[in-house]
Enzyme design. Structure first.
Site, PDB file in Angstrom:
ATOM      1  N   ALA A 298       0.833  -1.208   0.000  1.00 39.91           N
ATOM      2  CA  ALA A 298       0.000   0.000   0.000  1.00 39.91           C
ATOM      3  C   ALA A 298       0.863   1.250   0.000  1.00 39.91           C
ATOM      4  CB  ALA A 298      -0.928  -0.008   1.211  1.00 39.91           C
ATOM      5  N   GLU A 299       1.910   1.292   0.835  1.00 42.51           N
ATOM      6  CA  GLU A 299       2.825   2.428   0.838  1.00 42.51           C
ATOM      7  C   GLU A 299       4.260   1.982   1.066  1.00 42.51           C
ATOM      8  OE1 GLU A 299      -0.816   4.792   1.048  1.00 42.51           O
ATOM      9  OE2 GLU A 299      -0.185   3.099   2.281  1.00 42.51           O
ATOM     10  N   THR A 300       5.158   2.722   0.450  1.00 44.49           N
ATOM     11  CA  THR A 300       6.584   2.669   0.754  1.00 44.49           C
ATOM     12  C   THR A 300       6.975   4.047   1.282  1.00 44.49           C
ATOM     13  OG1 THR A 300       7.063   1.009  -0.943  1.00 44.49           O
ATOM     14  CG2 THR A 300       8.903   2.359  -0.173  1.00 44.49           C
TER      15      THR A 300
ATOM     16  N   HIS B 172       0.077   4.284   8.641  1.00 50.25           N
ATOM     17  CA  HIS B 172       0.753   3.032   8.992  1.00 50.25           C
ATOM     18  C   HIS B 172       2.215   3.043   8.571  1.00 50.25           C
ATOM     19  CE1 HIS B 172       0.223   1.714   4.791  1.00 50.25           C
ATOM     20  NE2 HIS B 172       1.068   0.735   5.056  1.00 50.25           N
TER      21      HIS B 172
END
Length: 261
Positions: free
Chosen positions: A45-47, A73
């Protein structure tokens, strides 16, 4: 050239729970195109990428599709890696961001407490196709901040939602929050963002910038216990603090390695 990479599961105390985020500490910023390619390769979802500065760290987040304005997160995961893997000795980390201002994360026993902006959602007219894309059940309320925000009657309603992700991907928001009172907690939620390359986000800190002020007002209390009931599930301890929200959660490290560029 090599850069370090870590992956941590945020808002959980158990591996394979919560929301996984990749974390890349940098000595200096890479080109935006390179950071986007790393996020695509990671397919999470995210880096998160951060660079040390005189006030703490500058922090940025990338989905597989684009750079995003706020991510909870991956901020929690970044703090966890700094505290547990990179030898950060203080009890509070300051992250400077372009679109969300300064975010702080404080180590508090076995939890990390994040100080984020409060983003109360505002009632709106129901957008065309939104209810149908979420399965057709009529919500109690439809609102919007950055994301569409829908309140339903019960936790079971939230658990039973089976979205049309293609239809949701055409909506003019980053994502869609659905929420209801919880059976054993104050409220539950789920978050869908197929337009950002995330069909269902396991646990979404940025969504709680909306959820906390909404439920604090509705329930008449400032301290709240929340669950995001995605398949991986995540637990948050929340507080409304004026125009800020405090979110506490746990995290565990999954991997560490190197990226070869």
């Amino acid at each position: 050239m090599t850069i370090p990479i870590y992956q941590a599961d945020a808002f959980t105390s158990q591996l394979f729970g919560g929301n996984p985020a990749a974390v890349c500490p940098l000595n200096a910023w890479l080109p935006d195109e390179t950071m986007q390619k790393i996020a695509i390769e990671n397919n999470l979802a995210e880096t998160a990428f951060f660079v040390k500065n005189e006030n703490g760290y500058a922090l940025r987040w990338f989905t597989p599709e684009y750079e995003i304005d706020l991510c909870g997160h991956a901020t929690l995961a970044s703090a966890h890696i700094l505290f547990t893997e990179l030898g950060y000795e203080g009890d509070t980390i300051h992250f400077e961001t372009v679109k969300a201002g300064t975010l702080t994360v404080k180590r508090n026993g076995d939890k990390y407490t994040m100080d984020f902006p409060s983003r109360p959602p505002i009632p709106i007219e129901i957008p065309n196709g939104l209810i149908e894309a979420l399965g057709g059940k009529k919500p109690k309320a439809v609102l919007r901040s950055r994301d569409y925000f829908l309140e339903y009657e019960s936790e079971d309603d939230i658990a039973q939602i089976s979205p049309d992700f293609f239809a949701l991907s055409k909506m003019d928001t980053v994502g869609v929050i659905v929420t209801a009172p919880g059976k054993k907690v104050d409220f539950v939620s789920r978050f869908f963002a197929p337009g950002a390359g995330i069909a269902e986000d396991p646990v979404t800190g940025s969504a709680h910038c909306n959820l906390i002020p909404y439920w604090a007002k509705k329930l008449g209390k400032v301290n709240l216990h929340a669950l995001q009931i995605s398949p991986r599930k995540g637990e948050l301890w929340c507080e409304l603090h004026g125009e800020r929200v405090l979110m506490s959660g746990k995290a565990v490290t999954y991997l560490k390695g190197e990226i070869y560029l």
